[in-house]
Write an enzyme that holds these catalytic residues in place. Structure first.
Site, PDB file in Angstrom:
ATOM      1  N   SER A  64       0.813  -1.224   0.000  1.00 48.95           N
ATOM      2  CA  SER A  64       0.000   0.000   0.000  1.00 48.95           C
ATOM      3  C   SER A  64       0.845   1.273   0.000  1.00 48.95           C
ATOM      4  O   SER A  64       1.618   1.509  -0.923  1.00 48.95           O
ATOM      5  CB  SER A  64      -0.922  -0.077   1.215  1.00 48.95           C
ATOM      6  OG  SER A  64      -1.778   1.020   1.251  1.00 48.95           O
ATOM      7  N   ASP A 276      -3.535   6.331  -2.864  1.00 51.04           N
ATOM      8  CA  ASP A 276      -2.346   5.762  -2.239  1.00 51.04           C
ATOM      9  C   ASP A 276      -1.741   4.707  -3.189  1.00 51.04           C
ATOM     10  O   ASP A 276      -2.247   4.500  -4.300  1.00 51.04           O
ATOM     11  CB  ASP A 276      -2.644   5.196  -0.838  1.00 51.04           C
ATOM     12  CG  ASP A 276      -3.400   3.889  -0.888  1.00 51.04           C
ATOM     13  OD1 ASP A 276      -4.092   3.628  -1.886  1.00 51.04           O
ATOM     14  OD2 ASP A 276      -3.318   3.102   0.079  1.00 51.04           O
ATOM     15  N   ALA A 371     -10.720   8.589   8.277  1.00 46.23           N
ATOM     16  CA  ALA A 371     -10.294   9.942   7.919  1.00 46.23           C
ATOM     17  C   ALA A 371      -9.203   9.899   6.849  1.00 46.23           C
ATOM     18  O   ALA A 371      -9.113  10.780   5.997  1.00 46.23           O
ATOM     19  CB  ALA A 371      -9.786  10.666   9.165  1.00 46.23           C
ATOM     20  N   ASN A 372      -8.405   8.822   6.838  1.00 52.62           N
ATOM     21  CA  ASN A 372      -7.306   8.724   5.882  1.00 52.62           C
ATOM     22  C   ASN A 372      -7.743   8.377   4.458  1.00 52.62           C
ATOM     23  O   ASN A 372      -6.915   8.217   3.567  1.00 52.62           O
ATOM     24  CB  ASN A 372      -6.251   7.729   6.379  1.00 52.62           C
ATOM     25  CG  ASN A 372      -6.783   6.305   6.486  1.00 52.62           C
ATOM     26  OD1 ASN A 372      -7.780   5.948   5.860  1.00 52.62           O
ATOM     27  ND2 ASN A 372      -6.127   5.474   7.273  1.00 52.62           N
ATOM     28  N   ARG A 497      -3.177   5.276  21.252  1.00 51.55           N
ATOM     29  CA  ARG A 497      -3.397   3.853  20.947  1.00 51.55           C
ATOM     30  C   ARG A 497      -2.136   3.244  20.345  1.00 51.55           C
ATOM     31  O   ARG A 497      -1.353   3.949  19.688  1.00 51.55           O
ATOM     32  CB  ARG A 497      -4.581   3.663  19.986  1.00 51.55           C
ATOM     33  CG  ARG A 497      -4.409   4.386  18.660  1.00 51.55           C
ATOM     34  CD  ARG A 497      -5.539   4.084  17.683  1.00 51.55           C
ATOM     35  NE  ARG A 497      -5.339   2.838  16.982  1.00 51.55           N
ATOM     36  CZ  ARG A 497      -4.600   2.705  15.878  1.00 51.55           C
ATOM     37  NH1 ARG A 497      -3.955   3.730  15.359  1.00 51.55           N
ATOM     38  NH2 ARG A 497      -4.477   1.538  15.290  1.00 51.55           N
ATOM     39  N   PRO A 498      -1.959   1.927  20.571  1.00 52.44           N
ATOM     40  CA  PRO A 498      -0.814   1.291  19.915  1.00 52.44           C
ATOM     41  C   PRO A 498      -1.133   1.093  18.437  1.00 52.44           C
ATOM     42  O   PRO A 498      -2.263   0.739  18.101  1.00 52.44           O
ATOM     43  CB  PRO A 498      -0.702  -0.065  20.628  1.00 52.44           C
ATOM     44  CG  PRO A 498      -2.061  -0.328  21.194  1.00 52.44           C
ATOM     45  CD  PRO A 498      -2.749   0.987  21.395  1.00 52.44           C
ATOM     46  N   SER A 499      -0.162   1.337  17.574  1.00 49.53           N
ATOM     47  CA  SER A 499      -0.379   1.127  16.142  1.00 49.53           C
ATOM     48  C   SER A 499      -0.583  -0.356  15.855  1.00 49.53           C
ATOM     49  O   SER A 499      -0.027  -1.203  16.551  1.00 49.53           O
ATOM     50  CB  SER A 499       0.846   1.638  15.387  1.00 49.53           C
ATOM     51  OG  SER A 499       0.960   0.988  14.147  1.00 49.53           O
ATOM     52  N   GLY A 500      -1.348  -0.661  14.822  1.00 49.77           N
ATOM     53  CA  GLY A 500      -1.511  -2.057  14.422  1.00 49.77           C
ATOM     54  C   GLY A 500      -0.516  -2.420  13.333  1.00 49.77           C
ATOM     55  O   GLY A 500      -0.463  -3.550  12.889  1.00 49.77           O
ATOM     56  N   THR A 501       0.248  -1.457  12.861  1.00 50.98           N
ATOM     57  CA  THR A 501       1.120  -1.729  11.722  1.00 50.98           C
ATOM     58  C   THR A 501       2.597  -1.422  11.965  1.00 50.98           C
ATOM     59  O   THR A 501       3.444  -1.838  11.193  1.00 50.98           O
ATOM     60  CB  THR A 501       0.680  -0.895  10.498  1.00 50.98           C
ATOM     61  OG1 THR A 501       0.753   0.486  10.856  1.00 50.98           O
ATOM     62  CG2 THR A 501      -0.725  -1.227  10.063  1.00 50.98           C
TER      63      THR A 501
END
Ligand code: 16G
Ligand code: MG
EC number: 5.4.2.3
Length: 546
Positions: A64, A276, A371-372, A497-501
């Site tokens: 991505s 993207d 939002a992204n 929050r912890p990122s998932g990526t």
């Protein structure tokens, strides 16, 4: 299952010993050189999933919006959806099994998931334009063939195009024809029908500048261009002929830096958008007469689309329910506008398309956007049938015309996944039909100023959350501290929050601009929240919230 053959082929795709990867929100994603074994194993896993579901399964090779050196892989479930959570776990186990254990882990999965190994399997494969994608997708094919699965390699496609193919194949062509030609025909037909009676015929509305992030979107838009050229003329930038994928351009860059992409000539008030790297995200933007940059993100896209849908429903006189699904990153102004002005119910889910998609399925019409710029609109089967029936039965001309429009909107949206090309065509159609300029669209509401930052940490799991990631559970004290802080500023909100990526913790804060906005947000993020988070995650017992 021929375990000897699996062992033999697996040795050609060896796992670097000790490497641990996780199937996260976006599948596996890391430096391309670490992914060969993962690709081979995902080929194997896709065959098991296909046998278990008795359906075609998709495998997409893409990373991505990540840098060009990265790559990744995602599996696509039967109705074009993201892989089911229990299979995400299987994917992680299989990818991390050391070489000698891999065949056994594969067998374990097939037993646990009650896979009938005699069943046929069919896999469709797609890839983005990264230099490493072709070889990696060949490794997926190696995995598929060693388990005797059948496959079709679509080659270069956008991520949503692959989701579309899977959906078509598993609905016996009812959703559309499972070819690129079928995809272009379906979308362009709906777009041309929808826009044939537009209010405005001026050129200004017909031309759009598209920043393709030097990715697959450019190739596919070029292929599609002539299908819609009578209604829309697209001018492509960052089409991959010169620049590097996602470098200083594309939807992710534009959204996170709130800046125009490089490589695009923008004149004031011209309508522009950015895709993207795998064309499943879109944001719009423009420069005003003073040269100020304006970003129109997924929240404003959701607002434009849901107000259009609501008007059509009113015109038809049907009471189908609409729900809008967002994440915690949705700007507070958008949520307030949707709820208070448009009177549409809004729901919040955890970050990641699969969560929004799932929630949106609960409504007759479920509009979901991050939002992204990730998002689409889902129509329930009952709603779709009803609308198609109304186009035939209604006698009143106005109502009938509105039902026909809605029917075309259903066909224009990709029901399998958020899709930059399809979303772009819907947005362009709405702007034409409503005779709206990009400035008028932008003026629907004013975004609250906001900041999003990331903090690099050793272990992001130190932070855990609840309430769709809007409240911190651990470490203790952090949520109270956030509460104390946001109390001080009008319309303010902040979460961590912890990122998932990535191995980072993300911090988001927004507050009313009237309170000297730079002062307030910087204070929330820079002076208090970030140091606090850093303090906690590096194990320092500093409390900077006094
Ligand atoms: C992935 C998700 C995206 C989400 C992002 C959050 C999909 C297809 N993509 O890119 O929806 O916004 O992760 O990343 O689900 P984060 O957890 O690092 O903030
Ligand atoms: Mg993407």
């Amino acid at each position: 299952m021929d375990l000897d053959a699996i062992t033999e082929y697996s040795a050609l795709h060896p796992k670097p010993s000790g490497l641990i990867l996780q199937y996260g929100t976006a599948g596996f994603r890391t430096k391309a050189e670490h992914l060969d074994h993962v690709m081979f194993r995902m080929g194997l896993l896709a065959v098991l999933r296909s046998k278990q579901t008795k359906s075609t399964i998709g495998v997409m090779v893409t990373a991505s919006h990540n840098p060009e050196e990265d790559n990744g892989v995602k599996l696509v479930d039967p109705l074009g959806e993201m892989l089911a959570p229990s299979w995400e776990e299987h994917a992680t186990c299989l990818a991390n099994a050391e070489e000698q254990d891999m065949p056994r882990v594969l067998m374990d999965i097939s037993v646990k998931a009650a896979v009938n190994l005699q069943q046929d399997a069919f896999i469709v494969i797609g890839r983005d334009t990264r230099p490493t994608s072709e070889k990696l997708s060949q490794s997926v094919i190696d995995g598929v063939t060693v388990l005797e699965g059948q496959f079709h390699d679509y080659g270069l496609v956008t991520t949503p195009q692959l989701h579309y193919m899977v959906y078509c194949r598993n609905t016996s062509g009812q959703y559309g024809e499972a070819t690129l030609e079928g995809y272009y025909q379906k979308l362009s037909k709906a777009f041309m029908e929808l826009t044939k009676k537009t209010l405005c015929s001026e050129d200004e509305y017909r031309s759009l500048k598209v920043d393709c992030a030097n990715g697959i979107g450019a190739l596919k838009l070029k292929e599609m261009e002539h299908y819609v050229s009578q209604g829309l003329s697209v001018q492509l930038f960052n089409d991959g002929t010169k620049g590097k994928l996602n470098h200083l351009c594309g939807a992710d860059f534009v959204k996170s830096h709130q800046k125009p992409p490089q490589g695009m000539e923008m004149k004031s008030n011209e309508r522009c958008c950015s895709f993207d790297g795998d064309a499943d995200r879109i944001v719009y933007h423009y420069l005003d007469v003073d040269g100020h940059f304006h970003l129109i993100d997924g929240d404003k896209i959701a607002t434009l689309i849901s107000s259009f849908l609501k008007e059509l429903l009113l015109e038809i006189g049907e009471s189908l329910n609409i729900g809008v699904v967002q994440t915690a990153y949705a700007n507070g102004s958008s949520t307030r506008y949707l709820e208070e002005v448009m009177k549409v119910p809004v729901y919040c889910t955890k970050t990641g398309v699969k969560h929004l998609h799932h929630k949106a399925q609960e409504f007759d019409i479920g509009v979901y956007f991050e939002a992204n710029g990730h998002g689409t609109v889902l129509f329930s089967k009952a709603a779709e049938t009803k609308i198609r029936q109304l186009t035939k039965e209604l006698e009143d001309e106005r109502r009938k015309a509105a039902a026909k429009m809605l029917e075309n909107v259903i066909d224009l949206f990709n029901q399998a996944a958020g899709d930059a090309i399809s979303d772009m065509l819907v947005i362009e159609a709405i702007l034409m039909l409503k005779d709206l300029s990009i400035q008028q669209w932008d003026a629907l509401y004013m975004d609250l100023p906001n900041r999003q930052l990331k903090v690099k940490v050793a272990d992001r799991q130190v932070i855990s959350t609840t309430d769709a990631e809007r409240q911190v559970v651990t470490p203790p004290g952090l949520q109270e501290a956030i509460n104390d802080l946001v109390k001080k500023y009008k319309l303010s909100r902040a979460f961590v929050r912890p990122s998932g990526t990535e191995d980072v913790v993300r911090v988001y804060a927004e507050a009313d601009s009237q309170v000297s906005w730079d002062g307030s947000i910087e204070k929330i993020c820079g002076e208090s929240l970030i140091p606090w988070v850093v303090g906690v995650v590096v194990g320092e017992k500093r409390k900077l919230f006094q």
